[in-house]
Motif scaffolding. Structure first.
Motif, PDB file in Angstrom:
ATOM      1  N   LEU A  47      28.641  -0.467 -90.267  1.00  0.00           N
ATOM      2  CA  LEU A  47      28.680   0.311 -89.043  1.00  0.00           C
ATOM      3  C   LEU A  47      28.299  -0.580 -87.917  1.00  0.00           C
ATOM      4  N   CYS A  48      29.117  -0.236 -86.878  1.00  0.00           N
ATOM      5  CA  CYS A  48      28.731  -1.056 -85.653  1.00  0.00           C
ATOM      6  C   CYS A  48      28.827   0.009 -84.373  1.00  0.00           C
ATOM      7  N   PHE A  49      27.599  -0.223 -83.426  1.00  0.00           N
ATOM      8  CA  PHE A  49      27.777   0.639 -82.361  1.00  0.00           C
ATOM      9  C   PHE A  49      29.028   0.131 -81.701  1.00  0.00           C
ATOM     10  N   GLY A  50      29.438   1.466 -80.750  1.00  0.00           N
ATOM     11  CA  GLY A  50      30.641   1.102 -80.159  1.00  0.00           C
ATOM     12  C   GLY A  50      30.240   0.562 -78.624  1.00  0.00           C
ATOM     13  N   SER A  51      31.357   0.279 -77.816  1.00  0.00           N
ATOM     14  CA  SER A  51      31.087  -0.186 -76.776  1.00  0.00           C
ATOM     15  C   SER A  51      31.174   0.730 -75.631  1.00  0.00           C
ATOM     16  N   GLY A  52      31.407   1.820 -75.776  1.00  0.00           N
ATOM     17  CA  GLY A  52      31.740   3.155 -75.056  1.00  0.00           C
ATOM     18  C   GLY A  52      30.491   3.457 -73.932  1.00  0.00           C
ATOM     19  N   GLN A  53      30.502   4.365 -73.263  1.00  0.00           N
ATOM     20  CA  GLN A  53      29.487   5.174 -72.481  1.00  0.00           C
ATOM     21  C   GLN A  53      28.429   5.284 -73.174  1.00  0.00           C
ATOM     22  N   PRO A  54      27.035   5.009 -73.080  1.00  0.00           N
ATOM     23  CA  PRO A  54      25.990   5.611 -73.623  1.00  0.00           C
ATOM     24  C   PRO A  54      25.853   7.001 -73.756  1.00  0.00           C
ATOM     25  N   MET A  55      26.531   7.790 -74.674  1.00  0.00           N
ATOM     26  CA  MET A  55      26.806   9.154 -74.606  1.00  0.00           C
ATOM     27  C   MET A  55      26.351   9.739 -75.947  1.00  0.00           C
ATOM     28  N   LEU A  56      25.389  10.556 -76.257  1.00  0.00           N
ATOM     29  CA  LEU A  56      25.325  11.168 -77.678  1.00  0.00           C
ATOM     30  C   LEU A  56      26.468  12.192 -77.816  1.00  0.00           C
ATOM     31  N   ASP A  57      27.326  12.278 -78.860  1.00  0.00           N
ATOM     32  CA  ASP A  57      27.953  13.124 -79.232  1.00  0.00           C
ATOM     33  C   ASP A  57      28.085  13.534 -80.928  1.00  0.00           C
ATOM     34  N   GLY A  58      28.699  14.711 -81.135  1.00  0.00           N
ATOM     35  CA  GLY A  58      28.500  15.030 -82.574  1.00  0.00           C
ATOM     36  C   GLY A  58      29.828  16.069 -83.122  1.00  0.00           C
ATOM     37  N   CYS A  59      29.918  16.061 -84.246  1.00  0.00           N
ATOM     38  CA  CYS A  59      30.746  17.174 -84.951  1.00  0.00           C
ATOM     39  C   CYS A  59      30.323  17.624 -86.093  1.00  0.00           C
ATOM     40  N   THR A  60      30.899  18.732 -86.491  1.00  0.00           N
ATOM     41  CA  THR A  60      30.361  19.242 -87.448  1.00  0.00           C
ATOM     42  C   THR A  60      31.780  19.643 -88.465  1.00  0.00           C
ATOM     43  N   ASP A  61      31.489  19.954 -89.871  1.00  0.00           N
ATOM     44  CA  ASP A  61      32.825  20.556 -90.547  1.00  0.00           C
ATOM     45  C   ASP A  61      32.222  21.188 -91.646  1.00  0.00           C
ATOM     46  N   VAL A  62      33.169  22.016 -92.006  1.00  0.00           N
ATOM     47  CA  VAL A  62      32.434  22.889 -93.279  1.00  0.00           C
ATOM     48  C   VAL A  62      33.586  23.174 -94.522  1.00  0.00           C
ATOM     49  N   ASP A  63      33.272  23.075 -95.872  1.00  0.00           N
ATOM     50  CA  ASP A  63      33.980  23.362 -96.769  1.00  0.00           C
ATOM     51  C   ASP A  63      33.678  24.487 -97.403  1.00  0.00           C
ATOM     52  N   ILE A  64      34.348  25.670 -97.075  1.00  0.00           N
ATOM     53  CA  ILE A  64      33.708  27.143 -97.427  1.00  0.00           C
ATOM     54  C   ILE A  64      33.738  27.241 -98.993  1.00  0.00           C
ATOM     55  N   SER A  65      32.811  27.890 -99.560  1.00  0.00           N
ATOM     56  CA  SER A  65      32.395  28.266-100.793  1.00  0.00           C
ATOM     57  C   SER A  65      33.001  26.879-101.755  1.00  0.00           C
ATOM     58  N   SER A  66      32.665  25.844-101.268  1.00  0.00           N
ATOM     59  CA  SER A  66      32.972  24.584-102.145  1.00  0.00           C
ATOM     60  C   SER A  66      32.621  24.449-103.338  1.00  0.00           C
ATOM     61  N   ASP A  67      31.237  25.043-103.514  1.00  0.00           N
ATOM     62  CA  ASP A  67      30.205  24.711-104.795  1.00  0.00           C
ATOM     63  C   ASP A  67      30.808  25.791-105.922  1.00  0.00           C
ATOM     64  N   ILE A  68      31.578  25.391-106.800  1.00  0.00           N
ATOM     65  CA  ILE A  68      32.147  26.145-107.921  1.00  0.00           C
ATOM     66  C   ILE A  68      30.953  27.152-108.641  1.00  0.00           C
TER      67      ILE A  68
END
Length: 148
Positions: free
Chosen positions: A75-96
């Motif tokens: 993993l490498c830190f990017g050279s972009g602006q020093p901004m904190l960003d995030g995203c989420t994802d969900v697999d609905i009912s994925s546990d059998i």
């Protein structure tokens, strides 16, 4: 698995594990005792699975192949602006077994990953929207607690 093949993804979407796949016959249990499942999986997932079956072994091998393929990746830190960003994802009912959804998040700083997680939600949901709201709240709580 010294000469294991490589794999580009950590787990295929068709690999779904369930407690119903655990061995039930004495012969199957004896066969699985010969597989060093617990030592190989170790801290990855063994604490969540105490009676692994053949499908679990296949999934474990897939994960090892992925680790072989990505062992030189970093993993490498990017050279972009020093901004904190995030995203989420969900697999609905994925546990059998429990019908719980799986939440994932990724937080980046300067376009480089700094925090990520994937885990089962604590409750069963009735809609995708509900699962997404829970995922976002879990991320906010998790990340907020780390920042304090």
């Amino acid at each position: 698995m010294n000469k294991a093949k490589s794999m580009k993804v950590p787990l295929a979407s068709h690999m779904k594990l369930s407690s119903s796949q655990c061995p039930t016959s004495k012969e199957d249990k004896e066969e699985m005792k010969a597989v060093p499942y617990a030592s190989i999986v170790g801290s990855l997932t063994y604490s969540m699975m105490s009676n692994p079956g053949k499908e679990h072994r296949t999934t474990m091998k897939w994960n090892i192949w992925y680790l072989v393929d990505t062992s030189r990746v970093c993993l490498c830190f990017g050279s972009g602006q020093p901004m904190l960003d995030g995203c989420t994802d969900v697999d609905i009912s994925s546990d059998i077994d429990s019908s719980k959804s799986t939440s994932r998040y990724l937080m980046t700083f300067a376009r480089g990953p700094v925090s990520w997680q994937s885990k089962a939600q604590k409750c069963v949901v009735l809609s995708t929207t509900e699962a997404e709201y829970i995922a976002v709240v879990e991320v906010l709580v998790e990340f907020w607690c780390r920042c304090e």
